[in-house]
Design an enzyme around this catalytic site. Structure first.
Site, PDB file in Angstrom:
ATOM      1  N   ARG A 158       0.950  -1.202   0.261  1.00 28.39           N
ATOM      2  CA  ARG A 158       0.001   0.052  -0.014  1.00 28.39           C
ATOM      3  C   ARG A 158       0.921   1.261   0.167  1.00 28.39           C
ATOM      4  O   ARG A 158       0.262   2.425  -0.084  1.00 28.39           O
ATOM      5  CB  ARG A 158      -0.737   0.316   1.239  1.00 28.39           C
ATOM      6  CG  ARG A 158      -2.334  -0.759   1.129  1.00 28.39           C
ATOM      7  CD  ARG A 158      -2.950  -0.514   2.392  1.00 28.39           C
ATOM      8  NE  ARG A 158      -4.400  -0.445   2.436  1.00 28.39           N
ATOM      9  CZ  ARG A 158      -5.211  -1.507   2.327  1.00 28.39           C
ATOM     10  NH1 ARG A 158      -4.737  -2.870   2.073  1.00 28.39           N
ATOM     11  NH2 ARG A 158      -6.597  -1.589   2.481  1.00 28.39           N
ATOM     12  N   ARG A 207     -21.736  -2.441   0.247  1.00 27.02           N
ATOM     13  CA  ARG A 207     -21.025  -3.459   0.473  1.00 27.02           C
ATOM     14  C   ARG A 207     -21.425  -4.039   1.780  1.00 27.02           C
ATOM     15  O   ARG A 207     -21.634  -3.720   2.823  1.00 27.02           O
ATOM     16  CB  ARG A 207     -19.533  -3.112   0.385  1.00 27.02           C
ATOM     17  CG  ARG A 207     -18.741  -4.288   0.725  1.00 27.02           C
ATOM     18  CD  ARG A 207     -17.248  -4.061   0.396  1.00 27.02           C
ATOM     19  NE  ARG A 207     -16.460  -3.400   1.226  1.00 27.02           N
ATOM     20  CZ  ARG A 207     -15.221  -2.719   0.926  1.00 27.02           C
ATOM     21  NH1 ARG A 207     -14.736  -3.309  -0.135  1.00 27.02           N
ATOM     22  NH2 ARG A 207     -14.595  -2.127   2.015  1.00 27.02           N
ATOM     23  N   ARG A 236     -18.914  -4.060   7.441  1.00 26.52           N
ATOM     24  CA  ARG A 236     -17.458  -3.841   7.853  1.00 26.52           C
ATOM     25  C   ARG A 236     -17.471  -2.562   8.866  1.00 26.52           C
ATOM     26  O   ARG A 236     -17.868  -1.577   8.533  1.00 26.52           O
ATOM     27  CB  ARG A 236     -16.541  -3.508   6.798  1.00 26.52           C
ATOM     28  CG  ARG A 236     -15.921  -5.136   6.446  1.00 26.52           C
ATOM     29  CD  ARG A 236     -15.022  -4.822   5.187  1.00 26.52           C
ATOM     30  NE  ARG A 236     -13.985  -3.908   5.411  1.00 26.52           N
ATOM     31  CZ  ARG A 236     -12.988  -3.863   4.587  1.00 26.52           C
ATOM     32  NH1 ARG A 236     -12.819  -4.614   3.441  1.00 26.52           N
ATOM     33  NH2 ARG A 236     -11.926  -2.967   4.851  1.00 26.52           N
TER      34      ARG A 236
END
Ligand code: AMP
Length: 215
Positions: A88, A122, A153
């Site tokens: 990342r 999501r 999440r």
């Protein structure tokens, strides 16, 4: 085949990994999933990692590399893998070179607006990590793969999403350029739909394998 899959949150990396695992018979390894697994154990490390992840920040490199190395040493990675969520940062890209050599980098290019819309809908399966979007057809509550109830999440809050997208632009996009300069990137238009993206990916990978005489 050792692959990286890169793209902003919501670009469909997890969804594409599920398909690519089946097609090329290599495991998909997501550092985010590895961390969520550690959190689920309730250990001291898990508690520390949870605080960092919920804030939308990055886990320190030392911890991340250790967790990743351990996973890559497992026997199912012998024929390759698809790495999702690592590297990342440029520092992590350099660290990765000390661990293994990557064959191809799949870059799912998506517009920020589309990414935000997708993350908002999501749902993730806490058991098998399958991802579903409630704006698309399918059961919005229970996982279509294993039947477990989906969760949102903890880090899919608007504030955390915006922070992660910003971090992606600042820290991860330069890595895509770095791999592009090495001729490794297969760039995908990820704005259309998952089938379209998958077609482009397999075309790119199959061309690569053909070049090696392995397909
Ligand atoms: P993801 O599932 O890829 O969105 O990752 C969820 C969270 O895990 C990220 O927002 C980070 O806090 C952490 N994480 C995942 N991969 C890395 C990484 N390569 N380096 C540092 N932190 C990571």
């Amino acid at each position: 085949m050792k692959l990286l899959i890169m793209g902003a949150q919501g670009s469909g990396k997890g969804t594409q990994c599920e398909e690519l695992t089946k097609i090329y018979n290599i495991p998909a390894i997501s550092t985010g999933d590895l961390f969520r697994g550690i959190i689920a154990t309730g250990s001291e490390l898990g508690k520390k990692v949870k605080t960092i992840i919920d804030a939308g920040a990055l886990v320190p490199d030392e911890t991340t590399v250790e967790v990743l190395k351990d996973r890559l040493s497992k026997s199912d990675c012998q024929n390759g893998f698809i790495l999702d969520g690592f590297p990342r940062t440029m520092e992590q890209a350099k660290l990765l070179e000390g661990i293994t050599q990557i064959d191809k980098v799949i870059y799912l290019n998506i517009e920020t607006k589309t990414a935000i819309e997708r993350i908002g809908g999501r749902r993730t399966c806490p058991n098998c990590s399958h991802i579903h979007n409630i704006n698309y057809p399918g059961d919005p509550e229970y996982c279509s793969v294993c039947g477990t109830k989906y969760v949102v999440r903890d880090d899919d809050t608007e504030e955390s999403i915006l922070k992660r997208l910003q971090t992606f632009k600042e820290k991860t996009l330069p890595i895509v350029d770095y791999y592009r300069s090495k001729g490794l990137v297969i760039e995908i238009n990820a704005n259309i739909n998952k089938e379209y993206a998958l077609n482009q990916i397999t075309e790119g990978l199959n061309n690569y394998l053909k070049g090696l005489g392995e397909y």
